[in-house]
Structures are given as C-alpha cells and as structure tokens.
Design an enzyme around this catalytic site. Sequence first.
Site, PDB file in Angstrom:
ATOM      1  N   GLU A   1      -5.707  -8.309   0.867  1.00 31.06           N
ATOM      2  CA  GLU A   1      -6.258  -7.906   2.164  1.00 31.06           C
ATOM      3  C   GLU A   1      -7.720  -7.527   1.994  1.00 31.06           C
ATOM      4  O   GLU A   1      -8.076  -6.803   1.071  1.00 31.06           O
ATOM      5  CB  GLU A   1      -5.534  -6.693   2.769  1.00 31.06           C
TER       6      GLU A   1
ATOM      7  N   GLU B   1       0.796  -1.228   0.000  1.00 31.85           N
ATOM      8  CA  GLU B   1       0.000   0.000   0.000  1.00 31.85           C
ATOM      9  C   GLU B   1       0.831   1.284   0.000  1.00 31.85           C
ATOM     10  O   GLU B   1       0.815   2.061   0.961  1.00 31.85           O
ATOM     11  CB  GLU B   1      -0.940   0.008   1.207  1.00 31.85           C
TER      12      GLU B   1
END
Length: 447
Positions: free
Chosen positions: A358, A169
């Site tokens: 995720e 991320e």
Amino acid sequence: MTTFSKSDFGPGFLWGVATAAYQIEGAVNEDGRSPSIWDTFSHTPGKIKTGENGDVACDFYHRYHDDIAFIREMNMQVHRFSLAWPRILPGGTGPVNQKGLDFYHRVIDRTLELGLQPWVTLYHWDLPQVLEDRGGWTSREIVGWFSEYVEVCSRAFGDKVKHWMVLNEPTVFTVLGYLQGTHAPGRRGFGNFLPAVHHAALAQAEGGRVLRAHVPDAQIGTTFSASYVQPAGPTWLSRMAAANYDVIANRLFLEPALGLGYPWKTTPFLLGLKRYIRPGDMERLTFNFDFIGLQTYFRQLVRFDLLSPGTWGREIPHAERGSGELTEMGWEVWPENIYHLLKKFAAYNGVKRIIVTENGAAFPDKLEGEQVHDPQRIRFIQDHLAQVLRAKQEGVPVEGYFYWSLLDNFEWAEGYRPRFGLVYVDYPTQKRVLKDSGKWFREFLAS
C-alpha cells in the site's frame, strides 16, 4: 516529468492495486453475511466524522466484474483484495456460508480471466461482531478462531490463489481499535491493547502455518504499516521518544515474526505483554514469511513529551511542520519516507522480499464531465516510485508496488470525503471514471 521507465524496475517487478472488503463491497445484509465490528462502529453516532457507513460503499459486491477490468485497463498485474470473515463464517466459527465462498470464487475467477494475479488478504479489520462480543482480539481464543477461518479460506481458494497476506497492519488495528478507540471496536487502554497485540502476533504466525499446511506452494506474507520516525531535535530526550515511536510504528509485529521477540528493551511499557505470554508462545510468534508487505503514507516527526507516558513522545502535527504539501488526510507529502523504510526493513535478516502493498494519497478530486484531473496524485506516485527505484538500485529486494486504492472508498473513521482511488466513484450514482492518475499508470505500464 517522469525520469524513469517501467523497465528500470526490472522484468519481474509487480504492479498492482489494493482494496479492502468493508471499504468497497457494501451488501452488508446480503447472502448470509453477519455484522462486523465496522458495521457496529460506523452505525454508532459520533464515531465516523461524516456520519456515514459502509452499508453500500462502492457496491463492489454487485459491480466487481467491471471494477476488476479497470486493473487490466491500467496494464497492472496484481489485484490485491481482502476476504470478509463475517461473509464466510457468519458465526465467526462453525458453519461455512457457501454464498460467501461463491462470491469470492467469482471475484477470483474474474481476476484470473483477465490475466491478473489474485493476492488475498485474510484479515483487513472486519472482525465478526459475534467474536468481538466474546472478547475479540483481547481473547486468547481468537488465535483458534482465526486459524479455523484461515483453514476454511485456504481449503476453498488455495488451488487458485497462490499469494496470501495474513494480517493487514496489525499495529493500526490494535492501536486505533484497542488503545485509542478511534477505530472499531472502539476500545481504549493498555489493558485492551497489550493482550490484543500478543494475540494478533500469535495469529499472524499461526495463520502462516495454517496456510503453509494447506497451500504448500503458496507465497505467504503479511503486511505492516510503517512510518519513518525522526526526532524533532538533537537532544537525547527527543531521540529516546523517537525510538519509542519507532518500536510501535515499525518493530512491534515484524520483530516477533522474525524470531527476535518483542522490542521491550527499548520501550519498557511493553513488558506488560509478559502477563499474557504462556510457555512456548515466544517460539510460536515466529514464522518464515516469503515476503513482507510494506505499507506507508507519511513519516513521523517526534518530540519529547512528559505528558505521554509509555512513549514519552508526541508527534508534531503534519500541518505544523512547514515542510510543504499536505494531502486531503492532512498528511505531509515527503517521498523520502518510503526510501528510508525500504532500507530499514531490508536490513533485517529474514526479510527476503519486500512488496509495497500500500502507498497512495487522497486529494480533493472533482468530476468534470467525464474527466477527473488529479495532477497532485500523479506527482505523488512519480516521486514515490523514484524513491522505490532508488532503494531497489541500492540492493533492497523490493519486488512490487501496489497503489492504494483501486477505487475511492469508505475511508474508515474519515467516511467518504477522502478519495484515494485511481478510479473515481460518484457515490449517489455509483458511476466510475478513470482518473488521470489511472491513465498515467496505463501509459507508464504499457511501455
């Protein structure tokens, strides 16, 4: 009631869980590990909502043997975890800490012993503090520092690990860490954010090239945080604000990797990146990833806001949307979010495979004897998997779903209050209990 089965996803679909080193390992002063930016940040008064830190966390460093067994118990195939840069290279660069490598060899060996696939994330936000002191992600030198770290890891573990993720991320650690200052290292302003973005995008591609050179048979990916962005109203101004949010949320790091360059035509403040771009950089941003990791938790509903220069938008707070259930993080539960994002990412040429690396939710779980009943999480998982299956049946090349997280853990600036795990952790005693959601996976994946 589940309306689908494991077989509906196909025989090659991968099921797993994800964790991150700083959030679970603890042992911050053991076996040669040096401080990371999260050690510094979490020990700074006022930075963590609960005043807590990751010094002990889930004590995974000492309990990994039994913790990994929960993955096997739930009938999953994939153990996604991250390597701690300051545990492997305590100086950020230079001498390698053998005890750090030995720990991850033990984790990998235990994973393989249980018939699980190790999927390794190289950078999950725990930059060595010694490198932050030299500029961190705002320094162009970090591309070389990171490449050295990737080479050490790929040489050490490449014979055992065949699935790698370069960054976790990058939008989150650059926006929250270098623009807003709410995550480590706590810096603010576009003067920090823009160079951090460019250097992270370069490191993302360069890390992929280093891996390809040393582990030629590897499957190499990277992971992107993503949110389906919708305008709050029908006006042109709302649509413009939403488009700017979409650039930051979903396009900022994906498009350079795909050879499309930075999306600055949509969002002109990104033209400030040109100050940091050197000849040849735009070509160096590109890497042919084998898969893309999609990570998502909520949608963003955006309205025009004159007081927000750059994006000219402001997200409507989740609690003000009136659309239903909120998680313990205060995030709206809207399962269609993951469907729309899978369709959006799959529409890019160059995105060959997508893994949901995720997805999950925090709820106020309570230990009752030897049980943790979490029906909200089970419903969250079922509703989101239904949307993943919907996208897959429409031709999206989504080939896996990894739940966040295996264990309750240190949830960054939120501390230990939010519990995302399939396994409950009683922090004072470090007792583990498989939640009902973990038992649901066990039964679902046994079919």
